[in-house]
Design a protein around this motif. Structure first.
Motif, PDB file in Angstrom:
ATOM      1  N   ALA A 117     -32.767   8.657  -3.128  1.00 46.66           N
ATOM      2  CA  ALA A 117     -31.588   9.169  -3.844  1.00 46.66           C
ATOM      3  C   ALA A 117     -31.676  10.682  -4.022  1.00 46.66           C
ATOM      4  O   ALA A 117     -30.671  11.387  -3.883  1.00 46.66           O
ATOM      5  CB  ALA A 117     -31.461   8.477  -5.199  1.00 46.66           C
ATOM      6  N   GLU A 118     -32.868  11.172  -4.313  1.00 51.05           N
ATOM      7  CA  GLU A 118     -33.018  12.632  -4.457  1.00 51.05           C
ATOM      8  C   GLU A 118     -32.727  13.330  -3.131  1.00 51.05           C
ATOM      9  O   GLU A 118     -32.023  14.347  -3.098  1.00 51.05           O
ATOM     10  CB  GLU A 118     -34.439  12.984  -4.912  1.00 51.05           C
ATOM     11  CG  GLU A 118     -34.676  12.791  -6.398  1.00 51.05           C
ATOM     12  CD  GLU A 118     -36.138  13.000  -6.761  1.00 51.05           C
ATOM     13  OE1 GLU A 118     -36.422  13.971  -7.467  1.00 51.05           O
ATOM     14  OE2 GLU A 118     -36.992  12.191  -6.332  1.00 51.05           O
ATOM     15  N   ILE A 119     -33.246  12.778  -2.066  1.00 53.91           N
ATOM     16  CA  ILE A 119     -33.023  13.419  -0.761  1.00 53.91           C
ATOM     17  C   ILE A 119     -31.533  13.404  -0.419  1.00 53.91           C
ATOM     18  O   ILE A 119     -30.986  14.387   0.090  1.00 53.91           O
ATOM     19  CB  ILE A 119     -33.903  12.750   0.304  1.00 53.91           C
ATOM     20  CG1 ILE A 119     -35.338  13.219   0.049  1.00 53.91           C
ATOM     21  CG2 ILE A 119     -33.446  13.104   1.719  1.00 53.91           C
ATOM     22  CD1 ILE A 119     -36.370  12.643   0.902  1.00 53.91           C
ATOM     23  N   LYS A 120     -30.876  12.294  -0.757  1.00 54.17           N
ATOM     24  CA  LYS A 120     -29.433  12.227  -0.493  1.00 54.17           C
ATOM     25  C   LYS A 120     -28.630  13.160  -1.392  1.00 54.17           C
ATOM     26  O   LYS A 120     -27.488  13.488  -1.084  1.00 54.17           O
ATOM     27  CB  LYS A 120     -28.931  10.792  -0.674  1.00 54.17           C
ATOM     28  CG  LYS A 120     -29.332   9.873   0.462  1.00 54.17           C
ATOM     29  CD  LYS A 120     -28.720   8.504   0.239  1.00 54.17           C
ATOM     30  CE  LYS A 120     -28.844   7.642   1.457  1.00 54.17           C
ATOM     31  NZ  LYS A 120     -28.303   6.286   1.199  1.00 54.17           N
ATOM     32  N   SER A 121     -29.233  13.572  -2.508  1.00 57.32           N
ATOM     33  CA  SER A 121     -28.493  14.468  -3.415  1.00 57.32           C
ATOM     34  C   SER A 121     -28.567  15.924  -2.958  1.00 57.32           C
ATOM     35  O   SER A 121     -27.805  16.767  -3.433  1.00 57.32           O
ATOM     36  CB  SER A 121     -29.043  14.346  -4.844  1.00 57.32           C
ATOM     37  OG  SER A 121     -30.282  15.042  -4.952  1.00 57.32           O
ATOM     38  N   PHE A 122     -29.473  16.229  -2.029  1.00 51.79           N
ATOM     39  CA  PHE A 122     -29.557  17.609  -1.524  1.00 51.79           C
ATOM     40  C   PHE A 122     -28.379  17.884  -0.598  1.00 51.79           C
ATOM     41  O   PHE A 122     -27.866  16.971   0.062  1.00 51.79           O
ATOM     42  CB  PHE A 122     -30.864  17.825  -0.745  1.00 51.79           C
ATOM     43  CG  PHE A 122     -32.121  17.619  -1.550  1.00 51.79           C
ATOM     44  CD1 PHE A 122     -32.152  17.901  -2.913  1.00 51.79           C
ATOM     45  CD2 PHE A 122     -33.286  17.149  -0.947  1.00 51.79           C
ATOM     46  CE1 PHE A 122     -33.314  17.714  -3.658  1.00 51.79           C
ATOM     47  CE2 PHE A 122     -34.445  16.958  -1.687  1.00 51.79           C
ATOM     48  CZ  PHE A 122     -34.467  17.228  -3.032  1.00 51.79           C
ATOM     49  N   ALA A 123     -27.974  19.166  -0.522  1.00 53.58           N
ATOM     50  CA  ALA A 123     -26.849  19.540   0.342  1.00 53.58           C
ATOM     51  C   ALA A 123     -27.108  19.056   1.768  1.00 53.58           C
ATOM     52  O   ALA A 123     -28.146  19.371   2.355  1.00 53.58           O
ATOM     53  CB  ALA A 123     -26.665  21.049   0.320  1.00 53.58           C
ATOM     54  N   ALA A 124     -26.176  18.259   2.285  1.00 52.38           N
ATOM     55  CA  ALA A 124     -26.380  17.637   3.601  1.00 52.38           C
ATOM     56  C   ALA A 124     -25.653  18.417   4.677  1.00 52.38           C
ATOM     57  O   ALA A 124     -24.646  19.082   4.431  1.00 52.38           O
ATOM     58  CB  ALA A 124     -25.905  16.195   3.581  1.00 52.38           C
TER      59      ALA A 124
END
Ligand SMILES: Nc1nc2c(c(=O)[nH]1)N[C@H]1C(S)=C(S)[C@@H](COP(=O)(O)O)O[C@H]1N2
Ligand SMILES: [Mo]
Length: 253
Positions: A117-124
């Motif tokens: 979830a944290e990784i998905k919260s970073f600007a993609a």
């Protein structure tokens, strides 16, 4: 002509032109500039050193080709892992990967462990690139993910770091890239593909995408990234699992 065959031609032509004694000179130059790949020993060693050093001196910032949406492969081919994904993976999958973590450690000022979830919260970002297997098949897809450089910013690599080692829930497959590829804007920790979460057969929930190199560098099911200045301490010391099987550590295209 594909980028792959073009590179083979260039590298092949260059090696023919410099000849065996030229390879010795190239190897010495490579050593001086710190451009010796971890699999520089053995019969193919001088060729590997020449290819890697030449690519890094000439082509360090080149971008992998990007495609349009209409060029995305209708039926991408997943290379299923062998042995198959085990118990631990299935348990995480049943929990919708909420307990999946990516540990980032080694020579860093701020080691960390990120949840999915944290990784998905970073600007993609997204990229439509070609994944080519050394065995001949390939496909184009749109990947969504976080540039690896962003994650490296967060954990603060020590200045002497030279490589990022990627490990997976499947211990037999591991890889490493140098800092030129680790910091390259198209190198992603990918969590999406073709508009959905990254499907399990394609390495979901989390895989590395290294579009400037052959598919085998794009490790699937990643759980741990380790920053180091020396690859000798990993596996047989050749930089990744690939050279242990006879493939090149550096697989630039
Ligand atoms: N963990 C893991 N990652 C892996 C592999 C593997 O067997 N296990 N195969 C590699 C190889 S050889 C290729 S070509 C690509 C294939 O990616 P795909 O399944 O999306 O086609 O994944 C790479 N990453
Ligand atoms: Mo592959």
């Amino acid at each position: 002509m594909s980028q792959l065959s073009r590179r083979k031609l260039i590298a092949g032509g260059a090696i023919t032109a410099v000849g065996a004694s030229g390879l010795v000179v190239a190897a010495k130059l490579a050593a001086r500039f710190g451009l010796v790949p971890p699999d520089s020993g053995g019969v193919y060693g001088p060729g590997e050193t020449f290819t890697y050093a030449a690519q890094r001196l000439v082509n360090r910032h080149a971008l992998a080709r990007e495609f349009t949406r209409s060029q995305i492969s209708a039926q991408p081919f997943a290379n299923l892992v062998d042995p198959p994904l085990g118990e631990e993976f299935r348990r995480l999958e049943q929990g919708a990967f909420s307990s999946w973590r990516l540990q980032v450690d080694g020579m860093v000022a701020r080691p960390a462990s990120f949840s999915l979830a944290e990784i998905k919260s970073f600007a993609a970002r997204t990229q439509i690139t070609h994944l080519a297997c050394e065995e001949g098949w390939s496909y184009i897809a749109e990947w969504k993910g976080v540039p690896l450089s962003h994650i490296l910013d967060l954990i603060a690599p020590l200045p002497q770091v030279r490589y990022v080692v990627s490990r997976s829930i499947k211990p037999e497959w591991w890889e490493s890239v140098d800092m030129a590829d680790a910091l390259h804007p198209q190198t992603f920790v990918a969590h999406g593909m073709n508009g959905t979460d990254l499907p399990v057969p394609f390495g979901g929930p989390l895989r590395l995408r290294v579009p400037r190199q052959l598919g085998y560098k794009s490790v699937k099911y990643i759980t741990r990234l380790t920053l180091t200045d020396n690859l000798k301490q990993f596996g047989k010391g050749l930089g990744s699992a690939a050279p242990e099987e006879g493939y090149a550590w550096y697989a630039g295209i």
